[in-house]
Design a protein around this motif. Structure first.
Motif, short mmCIF file in Angstrom:
data_model
loop_
_atom_site.label_atom_id
_atom_site.label_comp_id
_atom_site.label_asym_id
_atom_site.label_seq_id
_atom_site.Cartn_x
_atom_site.Cartn_y
_atom_site.Cartn_z
N LYS A 66 0.89 -1.17 0.00
CA LYS A 66 0.00 0.00 0.00
C LYS A 66 0.93 1.21 0.00
O LYS A 66 1.55 1.53 1.01
CB LYS A 66 -0.89 0.00 1.24
CG LYS A 66 -1.84 -1.17 1.31
CD LYS A 66 -2.60 -1.17 2.62
CE LYS A 66 -3.36 -2.47 2.80
NZ LYS A 66 -3.84 -2.64 4.17
N THR A 67 1.03 1.86 -1.15
CA THR A 67 1.98 2.95 -1.29
C THR A 67 1.27 4.29 -1.46
O THR A 67 0.11 4.35 -1.86
CB THR A 67 2.91 2.71 -2.49
OG1 THR A 67 2.13 2.66 -3.67
CG2 THR A 67 3.71 1.43 -2.33
N PHE A 68 2.00 5.35 -1.15
CA PHE A 68 1.51 6.71 -1.35
C PHE A 68 2.71 7.65 -1.39
O PHE A 68 3.83 7.28 -1.04
CB PHE A 68 0.52 7.11 -0.24
CG PHE A 68 1.13 7.17 1.13
CD1 PHE A 68 1.60 8.37 1.65
CD2 PHE A 68 1.23 6.04 1.92
CE1 PHE A 68 2.15 8.44 2.92
CE2 PHE A 68 1.78 6.08 3.19
CZ PHE A 68 2.24 7.29 3.69
N THR A 69 2.47 8.86 -1.84
CA THR A 69 3.51 9.87 -1.92
C THR A 69 3.11 11.06 -1.05
O THR A 69 1.95 11.48 -1.05
CB THR A 69 3.70 10.33 -3.38
OG1 THR A 69 4.04 9.19 -4.17
CG2 THR A 69 4.82 11.36 -3.51
N LYS A 70 4.09 11.57 -0.30
CA LYS A 70 3.87 12.76 0.53
C LYS A 70 5.08 13.67 0.37
O LYS A 70 6.22 13.22 0.55
CB LYS A 70 3.71 12.35 2.00
CG LYS A 70 3.57 13.53 2.95
CD LYS A 70 3.47 13.08 4.39
CE LYS A 70 3.47 14.26 5.32
NZ LYS A 70 3.45 13.86 6.73
N ALA A 71 4.83 14.90 0.01
CA ALA A 71 5.88 15.91 -0.15
C ALA A 71 7.04 15.39 -1.00
O ALA A 71 8.21 15.59 -0.68
CB ALA A 71 6.37 16.40 1.21
N GLY A 72 6.70 14.67 -2.06
CA GLY A 72 7.71 14.18 -2.99
C GLY A 72 8.40 12.89 -2.58
O GLY A 72 9.25 12.39 -3.31
N GLN A 73 8.05 12.32 -1.43
CA GLN A 73 8.64 11.06 -0.95
C GLN A 73 7.65 9.93 -1.15
O GLN A 73 6.46 10.08 -0.86
CB GLN A 73 8.98 11.15 0.54
CG GLN A 73 10.19 11.96 0.87
CD GLN A 73 11.48 11.24 0.51
OE1 GLN A 73 11.55 10.01 0.49
NE2 GLN A 73 12.50 12.01 0.21
N GLU A 74 8.13 8.78 -1.62
CA GLU A 74 7.26 7.62 -1.79
C GLU A 74 7.34 6.75 -0.53
O GLU A 74 8.43 6.47 -0.03
CB GLU A 74 7.66 6.79 -3.01
CG GLU A 74 6.68 5.68 -3.29
CD GLU A 74 7.02 4.90 -4.55
OE1 GLU A 74 7.14 3.67 -4.45
OE2 GLU A 74 7.16 5.54 -5.61
N PHE A 75 6.18 6.33 -0.05
CA PHE A 75 6.07 5.51 1.16
C PHE A 75 5.34 4.22 0.86
O PHE A 75 4.52 4.15 -0.06
CB PHE A 75 5.29 6.27 2.25
CG PHE A 75 6.01 7.46 2.80
CD1 PHE A 75 6.78 7.36 3.95
CD2 PHE A 75 5.92 8.69 2.17
CE1 PHE A 75 7.44 8.46 4.45
CE2 PHE A 75 6.58 9.80 2.67
CZ PHE A 75 7.34 9.68 3.81
N THR A 76 5.60 3.20 1.69
CA THR A 76 4.86 1.95 1.65
C THR A 76 4.53 1.57 3.10
O THR A 76 5.30 1.85 4.01
CB THR A 76 5.66 0.83 0.95
OG1 THR A 76 4.81 -0.32 0.80
CG2 THR A 76 6.92 0.45 1.70
N VAL A 77 3.39 0.94 3.29
CA VAL A 77 2.99 0.51 4.64
C VAL A 77 3.67 -0.82 4.94
O VAL A 77 3.53 -1.79 4.20
CB VAL A 77 1.46 0.40 4.75
CG1 VAL A 77 1.06 -0.10 6.14
CG2 VAL A 77 0.78 1.75 4.44
N MET A 78 4.41 -0.85 6.04
CA MET A 78 5.08 -2.06 6.52
C MET A 78 4.41 -2.47 7.83
O MET A 78 4.03 -1.60 8.62
CB MET A 78 6.57 -1.80 6.77
CG MET A 78 7.35 -1.25 5.60
SD MET A 78 7.78 -2.45 4.35
CE MET A 78 8.82 -3.58 5.22
N GLU A 79 4.32 -3.79 8.08
CA GLU A 79 3.68 -4.24 9.31
C GLU A 79 4.26 -5.55 9.79
O GLU A 79 4.87 -6.30 9.04
CB GLU A 79 2.16 -4.37 9.13
CG GLU A 79 1.76 -5.44 8.16
CD GLU A 79 0.25 -5.52 7.95
OE1 GLU A 79 -0.22 -6.65 7.71
OE2 GLU A 79 -0.46 -4.50 8.02
#
Length: 136
Positions: free
Chosen positions: A118-131
């Motif tokens: 589950k990825t998204f971008t915030k302020a030009g940074q790409e993130f993924t949800v880790m659990e």
């Protein structure tokens, strides 16, 4: 290396300097900071790494894991992450998760965390949800 519980406001300088130096200082202050648990690593009485944890129900999200540049690569963030995973297990939580920068995915995988993709971008940074799930 000494880990202690700290105030939310004590995390802000490191968060800003390490994670979002190009953003205004207020960018690193979370609306939920007052409801979280915040921990810091101290080396010779100097705060060098911070993390913030937020528990809701049987889950804990950790946010803003940051270590001062000159202290990176020494296992400090690893020690802090192990500490908060133990913190979660002691509270009998079922899941711990974070929004990880995608370029840091392999760091979190070393602790048994799985990428949910589950990825998204915030302020030009790409993130993924880790659990990681602790449920038996």
């Amino acid at each position: 290396m000494n880990i202690k519980r700290i105030e939310a406001s004590e995390t802000w300088q490191i968060r800003h300097e390490v994670m979002w130096p190009d953003q205004p200082f207020e960018f690193v202050q979370l609306e939920t900071d007052n409801s979280g648990f915040h921990f810091g690593v101290f080396e010779d009485h100097k705060l060098v790494s911070t993390i913030s944890c937020f528990i809701e129900g049987r889950e804990m999200q950790f946010r803003k894991l940051a270590t001062l540049t000159e202290y990176q690569g020494k296992g400090i963030a690893s020690h802090l992450l192990e500490y908060i995973l133990q913190f979660a297990e002691e509270r009998d939580l079922e899941k711990v998760w974070c929004n990880a920068r995608t370029n840091k995915r392999s760091f979190y995988e070393k602790f048994g965390m799985k990428d949910t993709y589950k990825t998204f971008t915030k302020a030009g940074q790409e993130f993924t949800v880790m659990e990681i799930n602790f449920s038996k």
